[in-house]
Enzyme design. Structure first.
Site, PDB file in Angstrom:
ATOM      1  N   GLY A 178       6.753 -68.033   4.319  1.00  0.00           N
ATOM      2  CA  GLY A 178       7.645 -67.645   5.391  1.00  0.00           C
ATOM      3  C   GLY A 178       8.238 -66.255   5.385  1.00  0.00           C
ATOM      4  O   GLY A 178       9.139 -65.978   6.184  1.00  0.00           O
ATOM      5  N   GLY A 179       7.763 -65.351   4.539  1.00  0.00           N
ATOM      6  CA  GLY A 179       8.334 -64.012   4.511  1.00  0.00           C
ATOM      7  C   GLY A 179       8.258 -63.298   5.851  1.00  0.00           C
ATOM      8  O   GLY A 179       9.247 -62.736   6.350  1.00  0.00           O
ATOM      9  N   LYS A 180       7.078 -63.315   6.459  1.00  0.00           N
ATOM     10  CA  LYS A 180       6.920 -62.651   7.762  1.00  0.00           C
ATOM     11  C   LYS A 180       7.619 -63.436   8.874  1.00  0.00           C
ATOM     12  O   LYS A 180       8.135 -62.847   9.827  1.00  0.00           O
ATOM     13  CB  LYS A 180       5.431 -62.460   8.066  1.00  0.00           C
ATOM     14  CG  LYS A 180       4.803 -61.329   7.243  1.00  0.00           C
ATOM     15  CD  LYS A 180       3.324 -61.211   7.469  1.00  0.00           C
ATOM     16  CE  LYS A 180       2.558 -62.289   6.751  1.00  0.00           C
ATOM     17  NZ  LYS A 180       2.693 -62.227   5.284  1.00  0.00           N
TER      18      LYS A 180
ATOM     19  N   ALA B 245       1.864 -69.172   8.113  1.00  0.00           N
ATOM     20  CA  ALA B 245       3.189 -68.722   7.700  1.00  0.00           C
ATOM     21  C   ALA B 245       3.381 -68.678   6.192  1.00  0.00           C
ATOM     22  O   ALA B 245       4.183 -67.895   5.686  1.00  0.00           O
ATOM     23  CB  ALA B 245       4.252 -69.617   8.327  1.00  0.00           C
TER      24      ALA B 245
ATOM     25  N   CYS C 154      -4.296 -59.201   3.638  1.00  0.00           N
ATOM     26  CA  CYS C 154      -3.905 -58.343   2.521  1.00  0.00           C
ATOM     27  C   CYS C 154      -5.177 -57.969   1.753  1.00  0.00           C
ATOM     28  O   CYS C 154      -5.344 -58.282   0.574  1.00  0.00           O
ATOM     29  CB  CYS C 154      -2.872 -59.015   1.624  1.00  0.00           C
ATOM     30  SG  CYS C 154      -3.265 -60.698   1.115  1.00  0.00           S
TER      31      CYS C 154
END
Length: 427
Positions: free
Chosen positions: A243-245, A240, A363
């Site tokens: 925590g953006g996603k 996580a 990414c």
């Protein structure tokens, strides 16, 4: 802005610390600014933008000007990229620097945006990428594509936001930003995304402090639509981070069901807590893990509907934001990461119940971190099968087709470089 000798010295000191590559560049900058609170907002902006500009264009600057010290790299960048004349820089130059700078007049300008070359350049210089990385990419794409990718990665990234649909709509946020004089527009693909030109200060904006917007790259937002969690499901964001996603997944679940945010870094989870509080979500449960084999993971084996694995990776897809990764990563490091990625994916897959969905993402645009990991996983886990990513996006009414895998590139899609594969466990 006018550059004086003190400001140039501050930028030189900061760049010198960054070039040791012992810490991420943004960490070095944050530490320097904390130690020098006398620096004003414009001074800090100049230092940050110039240091990151040098990192983005370092191969070309060294090749074209012979700059080898932090000071000369800065001067070369200001002259050859930012366009400051030698007359403007003259008050900042000592005798040796002045003699060296005079020689720059005959040196070609490092390319940007496809400018023609006076003489052929080594591909890694023209693309502003490490030679070993160019060699790795050459097995996957033609030279013109490597060049286009590298030049896109050498540009600053725009600021992408995600609207919290629990609290407002994208249309309302866009109207408010435009009223405030911010140049904002919808992202091309992510349904809740907004792209902003420039870097306006948003940390004290009521839209941000009230949880109605979060900073999140469009590519990162799209990963969540591949997972497509539903209300009342049990979902895990396995890596996580801050925590953006996780927050985006919670919104898609309409704050219902149960959403676990796993990470092995207490510092990252601590950064997540204020974001979670702002969001208004009530279904998120952060969990600190000792490793991917933590007992907290094993207790959930076979119980989870959907799992997102945004695995630790090289981060090369984020070079627009983190250009220092070109020197902080290595070919040997990619192999080490691949072993970690395989272990994490195996552990995450054990969480899924029959019929569950697994999304593996990075990414990165390197096959060794992406397709190779997924191919090996599917060969070792016959109960899992690949689900075409373009079909999953079409089901979410997102008109983006990169084939059976999601593969995003800044020069094609305008966002960071992301990869994702969707897999389903047999019922």
């Amino acid at each position: 802005m006018k550059i004086n000798s003190l400001l140039l010295a501050a930028a030189e000191e900061t760049l010198g610390r960054v070039l040791t590559m012992t810490q991420p560049a943004d960490t070095v900058l944050s530490g320097y600014f904390r130690a020098h609170r006398e620096l004003g907002q414009h001074d800090r902006a100049f230092i940050a933008e110039t240091v990151f500009g040098v990192l983005r264009r370092r191969y070309g600057l060294e090749h074209h000007t012979g700059a080898a010290t932090p000071r000369r790299l800065l001067l070369a960048y200001l002259n050859r990229v930012q366009g400051l004349s030698l007359r403007q820089l003259e008050p900042l130059l000592g005798r040796d620097d002045a003699l060296w700078a005079a020689e720059l007049k005959g040196a070609p300008v490092p390319p940007s945006g496809g400018a023609p070359e006076i003489a052929p350049l080594p591909l890694h210089v023209a693309a502003e990428l490490p030679p070993w990385l160019v060699a790795m990419l050459a097995a996957e794409m033609p030279e013109d594509e490597i060049l286009a990718l590298g030049r896109a990665l050498a540009q600053p990234a725009p600021l992408d936001l995600r609207v919290n649909a629990l609290l407002t709509t994208r249309e309302k946020v866009l109207r408010q930003l435009i009223v405030e004089g911010v140049n904002a527009q919808p992202t091309p693909h992510a349904p809740l995304g907004i792209r902003i030109d420039g870097n306006p200060a948003l940390s004290r904006n009521p839209l941000f402090t009230g949880g109605r917007i979060e900073v999140q790259d469009e590519g990162s937002q799209l990963l969540c639509y591949l997972l497509a969690p539903k209300r009342r499901e049990m979902v895990v964001d396995f890596c996580a981070g801050a925590g953006g996603k996780t927050l985006a997944l919670g919104v898609l679940m309409q704050s219902q069901g149960r959403l676990y945010a796993f990470d092995v870094s207490e510092a990252r989870l601590n950064k997540f807590k204020p974001r979670l509080k702002r969001s208004g979500l009530s279904n998120v449960h952060p969990q600190l893990l000792a490793s991917e084999n933590d007992i907290k993971v094993k207790r959930l084996a076979g119980k989870i509907d959907r799992v997102l694995v945004d695995a630790p990776c090289s981060g090369f897809g984020t070079l627009r934001r983190n250009p220092d990764l070109k020197w902080r990563q290595s070919e040997a490091g990619i192999a080490e990461l691949a072993a970690k990625q395989r272990a994490i994916l195996d552990a995450a897959a054990a969480l899924l119940k029959p019929g569950g969905r697994l999304v593996y993402a990075t990414c990165s645009f390197l096959r060794a971190e992406n397709q190779d990991i997924v191919t090996a996983f599917l060969a070792a886990h016959p109960r899992f099968s690949l689900v075409p990513a373009n079909q999953m996006l079409a089901q979410q009414h997102i008109a983006l087709d990169t084939g059976e895998f999601l593969q995003l590139y800044p020069h094609h899609h305008g966002c960071d470089g992301f990869f994702a594969a969707v897999m389903a466990r047999a019922p």
